[in-house]
Design a protein around this motif. Structure first.
Motif, PDB file in Angstrom:
ATOM      1  N   UNK A 295       0.845  -1.188   0.000  1.00  0.00           N
ATOM      2  CA  UNK A 295       0.000   0.000   0.000  1.00  0.00           C
ATOM      3  C   UNK A 295       0.879   1.235   0.000  1.00  0.00           C
ATOM      4  N   UNK A 296       0.608   2.141  -0.914  1.00  0.00           N
ATOM      5  CA  UNK A 296       1.322   3.411  -1.023  1.00  0.00           C
ATOM      6  C   UNK A 296       0.329   4.545  -0.818  1.00  0.00           C
ATOM      7  N   UNK A 297       0.578   5.360   0.212  1.00  0.00           N
ATOM      8  CA  UNK A 297      -0.315   6.470   0.538  1.00  0.00           C
ATOM      9  C   UNK A 297       0.353   7.784   0.156  1.00  0.00           C
ATOM     10  N   UNK A 298      -0.331   8.572  -0.661  1.00  0.00           N
ATOM     11  CA  UNK A 298       0.211   9.843  -1.142  1.00  0.00           C
ATOM     12  C   UNK A 298      -0.042  10.944  -0.121  1.00  0.00           C
ATOM     13  N   UNK A 299       1.017  11.361   0.566  1.00  0.00           N
ATOM     14  CA  UNK A 299       0.916  12.488   1.491  1.00  0.00           C
ATOM     15  C   UNK A 299       0.883  13.803   0.732  1.00  0.00           C
TER      16      UNK A 299
ATOM     17  N   UNK B  37       4.012   7.463   1.861  1.00  0.00           N
ATOM     18  CA  UNK B  37       4.344   6.464   2.870  1.00  0.00           C
ATOM     19  C   UNK B  37       3.870   5.116   2.360  1.00  0.00           C
ATOM     20  N   UNK B  38       4.607   4.049   2.702  1.00  0.00           N
ATOM     21  CA  UNK B  38       4.271   2.755   2.125  1.00  0.00           C
ATOM     22  C   UNK B  38       4.493   1.616   3.114  1.00  0.00           C
ATOM     23  N   UNK B  39       3.824   0.497   2.807  1.00  0.00           N
ATOM     24  CA  UNK B  39       4.035  -0.759   3.522  1.00  0.00           C
ATOM     25  C   UNK B  39       3.851  -1.879   2.501  1.00  0.00           C
TER      26      UNK B  39
ATOM     27  N   UNK C 156       7.987   2.394   5.040  1.00  0.00           N
ATOM     28  CA  UNK C 156       8.895   3.517   4.891  1.00  0.00           C
ATOM     29  C   UNK C 156       8.247   4.736   4.287  1.00  0.00           C
ATOM     30  N   UNK C 157       9.081   5.698   3.924  1.00  0.00           N
ATOM     31  CA  UNK C 157       8.621   6.953   3.324  1.00  0.00           C
ATOM     32  C   UNK C 157       9.550   7.323   2.187  1.00  0.00           C
TER      33      UNK C 157
END
Length: 352
Positions: free
Chosen positions: A304-308, A314-316, A347-348
């Protein structure tokens, strides 16, 4: 005044960009001879880098272009390379014409790796789910020095690429040379790449040429964006010496070390699913060893990649490999081959 006028004119016609990626996080690996490994690692989703690229307008639709790119380690601030080269990721210069295409010379990525990372893999060849864990990408299959690359202009969505890398071995014009051919189609939601890579493995010592089998790789990759989901599929064949080198020689400390396949194929099916400001990534990858060793492997991955923001995410990610008949494939990430058959990372990353 003449110098100042010339400088102002050159500045108006030239453009140099400093760019980079800073990617760092925690990696937890299990299942290998090294036991449980937990560490801070740079370049999990994509190798951290610092680069320079530029263009100069030469007139009549012709431009001079260049690129210099160095790998860096965010965890300790050192250079990230294995060959003591400063610009180990890219070092090229060339000419680009709107009508005649683009010709570049230097150290460059292969079309094989570009197709895998840009079209085939929903993880973009990074994170724990990287297709690099089972698809062959080691050494010169990713990037190659002393190479010439020509790319045609785009015609109705189609482009054709050709790459030739000189082996530069004294006493042989064939030893270590490499060439590749590729065709790409991109129109609307559909992207397709078909590439072929050929590597001569002959060696030269004391003026004597030792002939060795040639490594040949073919990859067909496609993705299609349905908006609610982006689907990925890829199929590759690998034949000959060094066509599918093992990322780690014997990560599980088997009594008999795994054998690099001389005849294998790979398949991948995967997806990217947008969820709010983030994207779920998932894939199934299979390595089919066609030799008598039959050292197959299957990988299941999710991330999962979350766009800040547009530049920061941020990802996992988690992946597990099932090795068969003494196969020794490991779950790594974009920048490391890994130590075991399962891994989790978080991570980020920030691009600039």
């Amino acid at each position: 005044m003449i110098i100042g006028g010339f400088a102002a004119q050159a500045q108006a016609q030239s453009n140099v960009t400093i760019y980079g990626l800073v990617d760092v996080g925690m990696v937890s690996e299990r299942g290998g001879a090294a036991g449980s490994v937990t560490k801070v690692t740079s370049g999990i989703g994509g190798q951290s880098r610092l680069g320079f690229r530029g263009t100069e307008d030469l007139g009549n639709g012709l431009s001079a272009i260049f690129q210099l790119e160095a790998g860096i380690k965010v965890d300790d601030g050192t250079l990230d390379n294995t060959n003591s080269a400063l610009f180990n990721r890219a070092a090229m210069v060339g000419l680009k014409s709107k009508d005649a295409g683009t010709l570049t010379i230097g150290r460059q990525q292969t079309m094989l790796y570009n197709a895998l990372s840009q079209v085939a893999d929903p993880f973009g060849a990074g994170y724990a789910g990287s297709a690099k864990n089972l698809f062959p990408t080691s050494g010169n299959l990713t990037r190659v020095s002393n190479s010439l690359v020509y790319t045609t202009p785009t015609f109705s969505g189609f482009t054709i690429d050709g790459q030739y890398a000189l082996g530069e071995q004294a006493g042989s014009s064939e030893a270590a040379r490499q060439f590749g051919l590729g065709m790409a189609y991109s129109q609307g939601p559909l992207n397709v790449r078909v590439v072929y890579n050929n590597r001569n493995n002959d060696t030269v010592a004391n003026g004597i040429v030792t002939e060795r089998d040639t490594g040949k790789n073919t990859l067909v990759a496609m993705n299609y964006d349905f908006q609610v989901v982006k689907a990925y599929v890829a199929y590759g064949t690998n034949k000959g010496l060094n066509s599918a080198p093992l990322p780690v020689a014997n990560a599980f400390a088997y009594r008999v070390a795994p054998t690099a396949s001389l005849d294998s194929d790979n398949i991948l099916v995967g997806a990217q699913i947008p969820v709010g400001a983030g994207t779920i990534m998932t894939s199934y990858t299979r390595k089919n060893d066609k030799t008598n060793f039959n050292q197959d492997a299957d990988q299941f991955a999710v991330g999962y990649l979350y766009a800040l923001s547009k530049r920061t995410g941020a990802y996992a990610s988690y992946a597990k490999i099932k090795n068969k008949n003494g196969a020794g494939y490991t779950v790594g990430n974009n920048n490391e081959p890994g130590t075991g058959d399962k891994a989790f990372n978080v991570g980020v990353r920030h691009s600039f």
